[in-house]
Scaffold this active site. Structure first.
Site, PDB file in Angstrom:
ATOM      1  N   ASP A 405      33.378 -43.734 -18.080  1.00 12.45           N
ATOM      2  CA  ASP A 405      33.930 -45.072 -18.260  1.00 12.45           C
ATOM      3  C   ASP A 405      35.061 -45.256 -17.250  1.00 12.45           C
ATOM      4  O   ASP A 405      35.485 -44.304 -16.576  1.00 12.45           O
ATOM      5  CB  ASP A 405      34.456 -45.204 -19.697  1.00 12.45           C
ATOM      6  N   GLU A 408      35.415 -47.908 -12.133  1.00  7.36           N
ATOM      7  CA  GLU A 408      35.271 -48.906 -11.058  1.00  7.36           C
ATOM      8  C   GLU A 408      36.000 -48.525  -9.755  1.00  7.36           C
ATOM      9  O   GLU A 408      35.485 -48.922  -8.704  1.00  7.36           O
ATOM     10  CB  GLU A 408      35.764 -50.274 -11.549  1.00  7.36           C
ATOM     11  N   ASP A 483      32.523 -54.397 -21.393  1.00  6.41           N
ATOM     12  CA  ASP A 483      33.313 -54.831 -22.543  1.00  6.41           C
ATOM     13  C   ASP A 483      33.038 -56.296 -22.884  1.00  6.41           C
ATOM     14  O   ASP A 483      33.792 -57.202 -22.524  1.00  6.41           O
ATOM     15  CB  ASP A 483      34.804 -54.632 -22.255  1.00  6.41           C
TER      16      ASP A 483
END
Length: 799
Positions: A405, A408, A483
């Site tokens: 997670d 990015e 999300d």
């Protein structure tokens, strides 16, 4: 021939007259007077690569997206030169290169224009960063539609939209919000029943305009790097998607448990809570294969550690969960806490593995542990080190899978939400700044994770999940759409995103069922589960700060509905497993949007809600509250209502009743669907017979059933079972033929064949040309037959 167009942008530079042409086998080089070189590479008869250099200099040819196992080869390549153009022709397409402007026009062999440069390649010197902004503009054809581009939260048909690619931590994103978590710069154009694809292999921030600014122009550009794109010709959309997926790769077959239902939350802790959740699933007989541990299992959010107060003996706990059929999946983020007493940090510092700023110091950013440094996953040494960090987790403690997670990479409390653009990266020896490496950072992190998990769960198969991705990341990992929010609009968004990802080469994808942010009510949760069980990756996940989001959190009615649909997924596991086998071996997307399924039908071009699950099941989620049904479009052909076996003729919009305990589901006439009995987890039961749901059709239809040991690698040595099933229906006959490949011996000996829609009463049955007494086949009044799995031809003759 391409005509000159008045140049509109004064700051832009353009190629001019071609002064040199060279052919080097399948590579063609066209050089202009002002130093632009077009390198045109023929990869397949319908796949060309267009790569442009300015000032006669190409950058090093390197790509993280392109798979090393891609298949190339063409049948014919002919080049013809005239006074005004070069004509490049293969067995599928012809490419015209204009001598005066270097613009290209791509047509099929009948001369129908597929794709045509408007201004074509042009560039602008970027004095702020150095280098060029590279641009390409194309003529948008009449009635052209556009699809693809990964996880965009907008209408499925992109015509009139502008999007950009910059992997971004976009908490609680909204409809049409840009950009999101993934950068997949690939789109499909469709006009005049001919489909093509364009993949812009450039990792800088890129932009795509689908006739938004100018209604007759489609363009794409990037903040740096090369103009380097691939063109794929169909004419079927399915051929385009397969060609792009061939170029960027597919994953290996995951373990079957990875296709089960998974339960997650931020966060399940301590151990007592995890055990209670697991016990509740078994108590209520709700199938579940995996429980996820979010960041709170760690010691102070330090990766590769355990909070021994919350989880005093993780190895024992994971072993006990495993005995009850639960696999344990743990979260690992890229941010490594700055802590001199933390062994992972120490190793990275000692080996100089962290990213640095342009002026020397390590790049620092705030994430969950506080101040962190970030490994440079574009360095092969760092990836190898990172992979080895999983040894204790996987091989010693027994963790089954890993979830990456925040990759990015996400950085808190800065406006950009990510690393500074002057952060330096190795880029596998092609050193660069974060401007170039940002979009592939998450991809290279999960690549390293995949290598480590694969090594240390062996001889089992790895299962890895990522949030950030670039084209080609599907080779390493499943993914989800980030999300999202517990709203009806986000249920619609999830449906569109998963369809879009599937035709963008990335099939193993799902959403946070029920919504990550905010709290769903029972109705929304039930409707989302109904959609989610027909997504390749099926996981409930929530932020945990608004209440519980387990199947039993909304009362008995919702619990029963959720159980019912999860059980349908578990029954369909052999169908789902076969879908996955087709994806990994042939690049066939696991979900088909209606336009991919039937592009000839113009009614499908703007459909958003309906999709084909695998090859034969039509799904249409209910996406509004208080609904007793919905209008939907049923594609052409004949379809059986899954619930009542009513046969309907497609090619029209219709009202379908669907109270909360049901949803519109249809099965294509002629389909043969394999089913297992309901299990509480994969491997709980020894399968004693395979159920084949046979749906009568007047005519012919083909189906597949792929099976193996459901984990491990023996299938790569021929230990698999592939059944090719052919159905042929006549007025008073039904013939089912079976052709089997592979040496895997399935655990069952018989099929139970359930016949749907048979338009006649059975008079006699022949198996492999031998008449069989009906009582021997255990023919029941409900048209079900028990038959040996080894038959070659089943012939049912009616009165």
């Amino acid at each position: 021939m391409i005509t000159n167009t008045e140049l509109e942008y004064k700051g832009d530079l353009y190629p001019n007259q071609i002064v040199d042409y060279i052919r080097d086998t399948h590579k063609l080089y066209f050089t202009t007077e002002n130093g632009v070189i077009l390198e045109l590479t023929v990869l397949q008869d319908g796949v060309f690569r267009f790569r442009y250099a300015t000032e006669r200099v190409f950058q090093p040819d390197f790509s993280y997206a392109v798979s090393g196992t891609a298949n190339y080869g063409y049948n014919r390549l002919e080049i013809t030169e005239t006074d005004t153009e070069y004509l490049v022709e293969t067995d599928k397409i012809q490419v015209l290169v204009d001598k005066k402007t270097l613009r290209v026009q791509i047509s099929d062999l009948e001369g129908n224009i597929l794709n045509e440069d408007e201004l074509g390649f042009h560039w602008e010197e970027n004095y702020e960063h150095g280098g060029n902004t590279v641009k390409m503009s194309k003529i948008a054809q009449n009635s052209e539609s556009f699809y693809g581009m990964g996880d965009k939260a907008t209408h499925f048909n992109l015509k009139g939209k502008r999007v950009n690619n910059w992997c971004t931590d976009q908490y609680a994103y909204g409809k049409d919000q840009e950009p999101l978590y993934k950068a997949i710069p690939f789109y499909i154009g469709l006009h005049n029943n001919k489909a093509y694809g364009v993949f812009f292999d450039n990792t800088f921030r890129s932009y795509f305009d689908f006739a938004h600014e100018r209604r007759n122009v489609t363009s794409f550009w990037a903040d740096g790097g090369e103009m380097n794109y691939y063109f794929f010709y169909g004419p079927q959309m399915s051929e385009v998607v397969r060609a792009f997926t061939n170029l960027t790769g597919t994953p290996e077959l995951p373990p079957m448990w990875a296709m089960g239902y998974h339960q997650s939350k931020w966060s399940y802790f301590p151990e007592k809570n995890v055990k209670e959740i697991a016990a509740k699933f078994r108590q209520l007989n709700i199938p579940c294969d995996a429980i996820y541990l979010d960041i709170d299992y760690m010691d102070g959010f330090r990766c590769f550690t355990w909070d021994k107060k919350k989880f005093p003996d993780p190895k024992r706990m994971i072993g006990e969960l495993n005995k009850d059929g639960f696999k344990t999946v743990v979260m690992i983020d890229p941010g490594i806490k700055v802590d001199r007493d933390y062994w992972v940090y120490q190793e990275a510092i000692e080996n100089d593995y962290f990213c640095k700023r342009a002026d020397g110091p390590y790049m620092r950013g705030k994430v969950w542990p506080g101040e962190c440094n970030f490994p440079d996953f574009t360095n092969p040494e760092v990836r190898e080190w990172w992979a080895e960090l999983y040894k204790e987790f996987m091989a010693e403690i027994g963790v089954h899978a890993v979830w990456n997670d925040m990759n990015e990479p996400a950085v808190m409390e800065v406006p950009t939400k990510t690393a500074p653009l002057d952060t330096r990266h190795n880029f596998d020896g092609h050193r660069c700044s974060h401007r170039k490496a940002h979009n592939i950072y998450g991809m290279q992190m999960v690549r390293a994770t995949y290598e480590g998990v694969k090594k240390y769960v062996y001889p089992k198969r790895p299962f890895v999940i990522t949030r950030a991705a670039f084209a080609g990341t599907q080779r390493y990992s499943s993914t989800w759409t980030g999300d999202n929010v517990a709203t009806w609009e986000h249920l619609w968004i999830a449906n569109v995103q998963v369809q879009r990802m599937n035709i963008s080469g990335y099939s193993f994808v799902g959403s946070d069922i029920g919504g990550f942010a905010e709290q769903p009510n029972g109705e929304l949760f039930a409707r989302w589960v109904q959609l989610g069980v027909f997504h390749p990756f099926c996981r409930v996940h929530s932020s945990g700060d608004h209440g519980d989001q387990e199947p039993w959190s909304f009362g008995k009615e919702v619990t029963d509905i959720v159980r019912k649909f999860i059980e349908i997924r578990y029954q369909l596991l052999p169908y789902l497993y076969t879908m996955f086998w087709r994806y990994t071996t042939a690049g066939t997307p696991m979900l088909q949007p209606l336009v991919h399924y039937d592009q000839e039908d113009i009614q499908t071009h703007f459909r958003t809600d309906e999709f084909i699950f695998g090859k034969h099941i039509l799904v249409c989620p209910v996406q509004e509250p208080n609904a007793k049904g919905r209008r939907m479009y049923v594609p052409r052909g004949k379809w059986y209502d899954y619930w009542n076996n009513e046969l309907i003729e497609g090619g029209k919009e219709m009202w379908v009743e669907a109270d909360l305990d049901t949803m519109p589901l249809f099965v294509k006439a002629g389909a043969i669907l394999p089913k297992y009995p309901v299990q509480q987890y994969v491997g709980e039961l020894k399968i004693k017979e395979l159920v084949l749901e046979v749906y009568y059709k007047l005519g012919e239809e083909r189906s597949l059933v792929y099976e193996d040991a459901q984990d491990g690698y023996e299938y790569k040595k021929g230990q698999y079972s592939l059944r090719r099933l052919k159905l042929l229906g006549r007025e008073k006959e039904l013939i089912v033929q079976q052709f089997k490949d592979g040496s895997f011996i399935t655990p069952y000996d018989n099929f139970k064949i359930n016949l749907h829609g048979l338009p006649f009463k059975i008079k006699k049955i022949e198996v492999d040309n031998v008449k069989v007494a009906l009582e021997e086949l255990k023919l029941n009044g409900d048209n079900s037959i028990q038959i040996t799995k080894d038959f070659t031809e089943l012939h049912i003759i009616g009165i």
